[in-house]
Design a protein around this motif. Structure first.
Motif, PDB file in Angstrom:
ATOM      1  N   ARG A 112     -73.134  -2.593   2.568  1.00 37.03           N
ATOM      2  CA  ARG A 112     -72.177  -2.890   3.638  1.00 37.03           C
ATOM      3  C   ARG A 112     -72.729  -2.519   5.009  1.00 37.03           C
ATOM      4  N   LYS A 113     -73.536  -1.466   5.069  1.00 38.11           N
ATOM      5  CA  LYS A 113     -74.094  -1.039   6.349  1.00 38.11           C
ATOM      6  C   LYS A 113     -75.084  -2.043   6.912  1.00 38.11           C
ATOM      7  N   GLU A 114     -75.579  -2.940   6.083  1.00 34.76           N
ATOM      8  CA  GLU A 114     -76.482  -3.972   6.583  1.00 34.76           C
ATOM      9  C   GLU A 114     -75.753  -4.939   7.516  1.00 34.76           C
ATOM     10  N   ASP A 115     -74.451  -5.110   7.291  1.00 43.26           N
ATOM     11  CA  ASP A 115     -73.687  -6.101   8.047  1.00 43.26           C
ATOM     12  C   ASP A 115     -72.650  -5.506   8.992  1.00 43.26           C
ATOM     13  N   PHE A 116     -72.284  -4.236   8.778  1.00 46.24           N
ATOM     14  CA  PHE A 116     -71.220  -3.636   9.570  1.00 46.24           C
ATOM     15  C   PHE A 116     -71.595  -2.217   9.982  1.00 46.24           C
ATOM     16  N   ASP A 117     -70.905  -1.728  11.015  1.00 45.76           N
ATOM     17  CA  ASP A 117     -71.043  -0.335  11.417  1.00 45.76           C
ATOM     18  C   ASP A 117     -69.903   0.479  10.813  1.00 45.76           C
ATOM     19  N   PHE A 118     -70.201   1.737  10.472  1.00 42.13           N
ATOM     20  CA  PHE A 118     -69.212   2.645   9.926  1.00 42.13           C
ATOM     21  C   PHE A 118     -69.068   3.845  10.852  1.00 42.13           C
ATOM     22  N   THR A 119     -67.835   4.285  11.016  1.00 46.35           N
ATOM     23  CA  THR A 119     -67.596   5.466  11.837  1.00 46.35           C
ATOM     24  C   THR A 119     -67.948   6.710  11.028  1.00 46.35           C
ATOM     25  N   ALA A 120     -67.752   7.853  11.643  1.00 46.72           N
ATOM     26  CA  ALA A 120     -67.882   9.104  10.904  1.00 46.72           C
ATOM     27  C   ALA A 120     -66.855   9.056   9.770  1.00 46.72           C
ATOM     28  N   PRO A 121     -67.111   9.717   8.664  1.00 44.69           N
ATOM     29  CA  PRO A 121     -66.166   9.670   7.542  1.00 44.69           C
ATOM     30  C   PRO A 121     -64.861  10.417   7.845  1.00 44.69           C
ATOM     31  N   TYR A 122     -63.758   9.869   7.359  1.00 43.66           N
ATOM     32  CA  TYR A 122     -62.481  10.568   7.468  1.00 43.66           C
ATOM     33  C   TYR A 122     -61.935  10.934   6.093  1.00 43.66           C
ATOM     34  N   PHE A 123     -62.687  10.629   5.072  1.00 41.83           N
ATOM     35  CA  PHE A 123     -62.320  10.983   3.704  1.00 41.83           C
ATOM     36  C   PHE A 123     -63.556  10.735   2.858  1.00 41.83           C
ATOM     37  N   ASP A 241     -61.951  15.561  16.656  1.00 45.91           N
ATOM     38  CA  ASP A 241     -60.858  16.357  17.210  1.00 45.91           C
ATOM     39  C   ASP A 241     -59.754  16.565  16.175  1.00 45.91           C
ATOM     40  N   MET A 242     -59.447  15.526  15.386  1.00 47.08           N
ATOM     41  CA  MET A 242     -58.396  15.628  14.377  1.00 47.08           C
ATOM     42  C   MET A 242     -58.775  16.626  13.275  1.00 47.08           C
ATOM     43  N   ILE A 243     -60.050  16.702  12.973  1.00 44.42           N
ATOM     44  CA  ILE A 243     -60.498  17.661  11.960  1.00 44.42           C
ATOM     45  C   ILE A 243     -60.420  19.084  12.507  1.00 44.42           C
ATOM     46  N   LEU A 244     -60.956  19.269  13.699  1.00 44.18           N
ATOM     47  CA  LEU A 244     -61.045  20.615  14.258  1.00 44.18           C
ATOM     48  C   LEU A 244     -59.689  21.191  14.654  1.00 44.18           C
ATOM     49  N   ASN A 245     -58.729  20.335  15.020  1.00 42.08           N
ATOM     50  CA  ASN A 245     -57.413  20.858  15.403  1.00 42.08           C
ATOM     51  C   ASN A 245     -56.444  20.949  14.225  1.00 42.08           C
ATOM     52  N   TRP A 248     -56.198  16.531  10.575  1.00 38.78           N
ATOM     53  CA  TRP A 248     -56.730  15.859   9.378  1.00 38.78           C
ATOM     54  C   TRP A 248     -56.278  16.566   8.112  1.00 38.78           C
ATOM     55  N   LEU A 249     -56.385  17.891   8.079  1.00 38.16           N
ATOM     56  CA  LEU A 249     -56.021  18.629   6.880  1.00 38.16           C
ATOM     57  C   LEU A 249     -54.524  18.495   6.592  1.00 38.16           C
ATOM     58  N   LYS A 250     -53.720  18.460   7.622  1.00 37.77           N
ATOM     59  CA  LYS A 250     -52.276  18.267   7.445  1.00 37.77           C
ATOM     60  C   LYS A 250     -51.990  16.931   6.763  1.00 37.77           C
ATOM     61  N   ILE A 251     -52.660  15.866   7.222  1.00 36.82           N
ATOM     62  CA  ILE A 251     -52.454  14.542   6.631  1.00 36.82           C
ATOM     63  C   ILE A 251     -52.992  14.496   5.206  1.00 36.82           C
ATOM     64  N   PHE A 256     -52.730  13.926  -0.446  1.00 38.94           N
ATOM     65  CA  PHE A 256     -53.657  14.289  -1.520  1.00 38.94           C
ATOM     66  C   PHE A 256     -53.730  15.800  -1.701  1.00 38.94           C
ATOM     67  N   ARG A 257     -52.580  16.436  -1.736  1.00 47.58           N
ATOM     68  CA  ARG A 257     -52.528  17.893  -1.830  1.00 47.58           C
ATOM     69  C   ARG A 257     -53.284  18.414  -3.049  1.00 47.58           C
ATOM     70  N   GLU A 258     -53.197  17.684  -4.179  1.00 50.24           N
ATOM     71  CA  GLU A 258     -53.786  18.173  -5.422  1.00 50.24           C
ATOM     72  C   GLU A 258     -55.291  17.939  -5.501  1.00 50.24           C
ATOM     73  N   TYR A 259     -55.851  17.171  -4.585  1.00 54.28           N
ATOM     74  CA  TYR A 259     -57.277  16.880  -4.628  1.00 54.28           C
ATOM     75  C   TYR A 259     -58.087  18.054  -4.078  1.00 54.28           C
ATOM     76  N   PRO A 260     -59.144  18.467  -4.769  1.00 51.01           N
ATOM     77  CA  PRO A 260     -59.987  19.544  -4.235  1.00 51.01           C
ATOM     78  C   PRO A 260     -60.656  19.113  -2.940  1.00 51.01           C
ATOM     79  N   LEU A 261     -60.828  20.047  -2.019  1.00 47.22           N
ATOM     80  CA  LEU A 261     -61.416  19.725  -0.725  1.00 47.22           C
ATOM     81  C   LEU A 261     -62.900  19.418  -0.874  1.00 47.22           C
TER      82      LEU A 261
END
Length: 270
Positions: A112-123, A241-245, A248-251, A256-261
């Protein structure tokens, strides 16, 4: 759903935008550069309308990717518009400029990266083994020597083949066929994308359990953009910013509360 190496400066991904219940016939104006985005332009976010990414409860939009996109849009100072369509239509719509970004649990892959750009991961991609309630499969080593069903042609099929050398892969045309393989005794488990297993368990004709759930840290989930879109840096900053403040963890805990970090986010203050 998918696979690759964690990359990108900063933290999480994506911008918010898409036309709730909208269509592609009359595309909204888009913020074509950083200046217009900062001035309050519109970002159109393509979603596939599937729980837990984007769905509605009593007419109110919800979803992990939806809330991440809202947070990114706020951080960018743009108006989010959500465009709902089938997953298979998202990439063609992005290529055609009918949407500005995809936010639908898309796993970053080399192809997919051959054809598109990806942002930093959010999950990251979370994988699971669905089994009958009385199964003796309780951890990942227990699948050795077992017959494991997958949906033919999915990322999970490739991942299973690469990571589990001692399983017999049973190919199924779709999720229900994979469950039928378990019901008939042809398969001992069904390997699938964890966030999407709840409706499968609910409609299954047999009692199933999610015996194993774990993060694939080398399979980040990111927002997808056209090659060279210079708004990616803005999205990456908003995600960081969403991760550091703590947003992200709240969402993450809400959906996905039961999923290991994942290890991907432990070093980001999450």
């Amino acid at each position: 759903m998918n696979n690759i190496k964690y990359v990108v400066a900063g933290a999480l991904v994506l911008l918010g935008v898409l036309v709730l219940g909208g269509t592609l016939a009359d595309p909204a104006p888009k913020a074509t550069d950083q200046a217009s985005a900062a001035a309050g332009g519109t970002l159109r976010i393509g979603v596939d309308g599937t729980e837990p990414a984007f769905y509605k409860v009593d007419g109110v939009a919800k979803g992990f990717d939806y809330e991440m996109a809202l947070g990114v849009a706020e951080g960018m100072g743009v108006k989010p518009e959500f465009v709902v369509m089938g997953f298979g239509d998202l990439f063609p719509a992005l290529e055609a400029g009918k949407i500005d970004v995809i936010g639908a649990q898309v796993t970053e892959t080399a192809e997919r990266k051959e054809d598109f750009d990806f942002t930093a991961p959010y999950f990251v991609t979370y994988l699971s083994f669905l089994t009958p309630e009385d199964s003796d499969i309780k951890n990942r080593s227990d699948v050795n020597g077992k017959n494991v069903a997958i949906v033919d042609g999915t990322i999970q099929e490739r991942y299973l083949a690469e990571q589990y050398k001692d399983v017999n892969i049973i190919k199924a045309k779709d999720e229900d066929a994979a469950v039928s393989a378990i019901q008939s005794g042809k398969a001992d488990a069904f390997f699938y994308d964890a966030p999407y297993t709840a409706p499968i368990i609910k409609r299954a004709p047999i009692k199933l359990k999610e015996a194993i759930v774990y993060p694939a840290d080398d399979a980040p989930i990111s927002f997808v953009m056209q090659k060279g879109d210079n708004r990616r840096a803005q999205i990456d900053k908003a995600l960081e910013d969403m991760i550091l403040n703590g947003e992200w963890l709240k969402i993450k805990k809400e959906y996905f509360r039961e999923y290991p970090l994942s290890e991907v986010f432990k070093d980001k203050g999450a």
